[in-house]
Design a protein around this motif. Structure first.
Motif, PDB file in Angstrom:
ATOM      1  N   THR A  84       0.865  -1.081  -0.098  1.00  0.00           N
ATOM      2  CA  THR A  84       0.013  -0.146  -0.095  1.00  0.00           C
ATOM      3  C   THR A  84       0.907   1.349   0.093  1.00  0.00           C
ATOM      4  O   THR A  84       1.865   1.208   0.384  1.00  0.00           O
ATOM      5  CB  THR A  84      -0.658  -0.080   1.111  1.00  0.00           C
ATOM      6  OG1 THR A  84      -1.839  -1.081   1.330  1.00  0.00           O
ATOM      7  CG2 THR A  84      -1.606   1.247   1.404  1.00  0.00           C
ATOM      8  N   GLU A  85       0.434   2.182  -0.778  1.00  0.00           N
ATOM      9  CA  GLU A  85       1.334   3.439  -0.814  1.00  0.00           C
ATOM     10  C   GLU A  85       0.329   4.746  -0.357  1.00  0.00           C
ATOM     11  O   GLU A  85      -0.636   4.816  -0.496  1.00  0.00           O
ATOM     12  CB  GLU A  85       1.532   3.615  -2.191  1.00  0.00           C
ATOM     13  CG  GLU A  85       2.334   5.198  -2.628  1.00  0.00           C
ATOM     14  CD  GLU A  85       2.759   5.168  -3.954  1.00  0.00           C
ATOM     15  OE1 GLU A  85       2.499   4.362  -4.812  1.00  0.00           O
ATOM     16  OE2 GLU A  85       2.983   6.157  -4.321  1.00  0.00           O
ATOM     17  N   VAL A 108      -3.960   7.723  -0.455  1.00  0.00           N
ATOM     18  CA  VAL A 108      -3.589   6.266  -0.326  1.00  0.00           C
ATOM     19  C   VAL A 108      -4.104   5.807  -1.451  1.00  0.00           C
ATOM     20  O   VAL A 108      -5.065   5.888  -1.926  1.00  0.00           O
ATOM     21  CB  VAL A 108      -4.185   5.848   0.919  1.00  0.00           C
ATOM     22  CG1 VAL A 108      -4.128   4.423   0.967  1.00  0.00           C
ATOM     23  CG2 VAL A 108      -3.958   6.549   2.244  1.00  0.00           C
ATOM     24  N   SER A 120       4.107   0.335   2.226  1.00  0.00           N
ATOM     25  CA  SER A 120       4.285  -0.749   3.153  1.00  0.00           C
ATOM     26  C   SER A 120       5.083  -2.262   2.938  1.00  0.00           C
ATOM     27  O   SER A 120       4.721  -3.431   3.078  1.00  0.00           O
ATOM     28  CB  SER A 120       2.969  -1.074   3.595  1.00  0.00           C
ATOM     29  OG  SER A 120       2.339  -1.914   2.463  1.00  0.00           O
ATOM     30  N   PRO A 158      -4.233   1.795  -2.391  1.00  0.00           N
ATOM     31  CA  PRO A 158      -4.269   0.244  -1.648  1.00  0.00           C
ATOM     32  C   PRO A 158      -3.618  -0.682  -2.447  1.00  0.00           C
ATOM     33  O   PRO A 158      -3.552  -0.695  -3.752  1.00  0.00           O
ATOM     34  CB  PRO A 158      -5.840   0.006  -1.543  1.00  0.00           C
ATOM     35  CG  PRO A 158      -6.593   1.280  -1.537  1.00  0.00           C
ATOM     36  CD  PRO A 158      -5.702   2.136  -2.671  1.00  0.00           C
ATOM     37  N   VAL A 159      -2.872  -1.741  -1.574  1.00  0.00           N
ATOM     38  CA  VAL A 159      -2.080  -2.700  -2.120  1.00  0.00           C
ATOM     39  C   VAL A 159      -2.616  -3.296  -3.442  1.00  0.00           C
ATOM     40  O   VAL A 159      -3.854  -3.780  -3.453  1.00  0.00           O
ATOM     41  CB  VAL A 159      -1.700  -3.744  -1.154  1.00  0.00           C
ATOM     42  CG1 VAL A 159      -2.865  -4.290  -0.451  1.00  0.00           C
ATOM     43  CG2 VAL A 159      -0.726  -4.660  -1.418  1.00  0.00           C
TER      44      VAL A 159
END
Ligand SMILES: *[C@@H]1O[C@H](CO)[C@@H](O)[C@H](O)[C@H]1NC(C)=O
Ligand SMILES: *[C@@H]1O[C@H](CO)[C@@H](O)[C@H](O)[C@H]1NC(C)=O
Length: 221
Positions: free
Chosen positions: A119-120, A154, A178, A156-157
């Motif tokens: 996730t970024e 954000v 992450s 998400p992954v």
């Protein structure tokens, strides 16, 4: 009875196999595990070679140069400067890393891509970015936002996302990820620039394109 025993042995091996194949960033079982390339002065923890903690130094946790702009003179008009376990061996097993992203004025973009392992969370420190991500099938919902200096977004992954500079000046963002090694799949490069090339008939049907157009796109990556 014999069948049951065979099944149990098979099942145990399966569980063992699944355990050993784990590829996530595991929670560290010690303060840190500075990654090493050679077995000299190394101990074996969490499936990685780690430097003997007594030999670790501050430099194992240090990187310098993120104040310098990346060179955005390229086809997409952006540059990602990564700071992950390849730059800071002390990040090994810690499940975190960082990037700086520079965007050229008037349309510099970080093209649609995904991080398979992270996730970024991104903060804009200069300029104005139009950003977004798309959810997985079947909805494929697009979430977008225009970000100004100080705004955070954000991704998400695993989801496909992008950033696009809609300002007249250059733009700068920093992002935390992450994973110690987030990985990047740039969609256009992976699909049209694979090595060797994907059969153009496959891509023509998948993208509802003429085969000639697919072959043209394949020459561009
Ligand atoms: C370890 O190997 C990687 C990949 O070859 C290289 O980028 C890195 O600089 C090496 N690190 C050290 C400490 O030698
Ligand atoms: C930026 O990259 C371009 C294209 O590769 C190159 O011509 C140019 O010299 C680079 N600029 C700097 C400041 O490194």
């Amino acid at each position: 009875m014999k069948g049951v025993q065979h099944f149990l042995v098979f099942f145990s091996l399966l569980i063992l196999g699944v355990t050993l194949a784990s590829a996530s960033d595991p929670s560290p079982l010690q303060d840190f595990c500075v990654a090493l390339n050679s077995t000299k002065h190394a101990v074996f923890v969490n499936g990685k070679l780690c430097k003997d903690p007594k030999l670790a130094t501050a430099d194992d946790f240090f990187f310098s140069g993120l104040d310098k702009p990346g060179n955005t003179s390229n086809a997409v008009g952006s540059r990602v400067t990564p700071v992950n376990v390849d730059q800071i061996p002390g990040l090994n097993t810690l499940g975190i890393s960082l990037v700086r992203i520079d965007y050229a004025p008037n349309g510099g973009q970080n093209p649609p891509h995904t991080h398979p392992r992270a996730t970024e969370i991104l903060v804009v420190t200069k300029g104005t970015l139009y950003v977004g991500f798309v959810t997985s099938n079947p909805d494929n919902r697009l979430f977008t936002k225009v970000l100004k200096t100080g705004d955070v977004f954000v991704f998400p992954v695993g989801l496909i996302h992008f950033q696009f500079n809609i300002g007249k000046t250059n733009a700068i963002a920093f992002a935390g990820l992450s994973s110690q090694n987030p990985g990047v799949i740039t969609i256009a490069n992976a699909v049209f620039g694979s090595n060797p090339a994907i059969n153009s008939e496959v891509l023509a049907k998948a993208f509802k394109l003429d085969k000639k157009m697919v072959e043209y796109l394949q020459t561009q990556f």
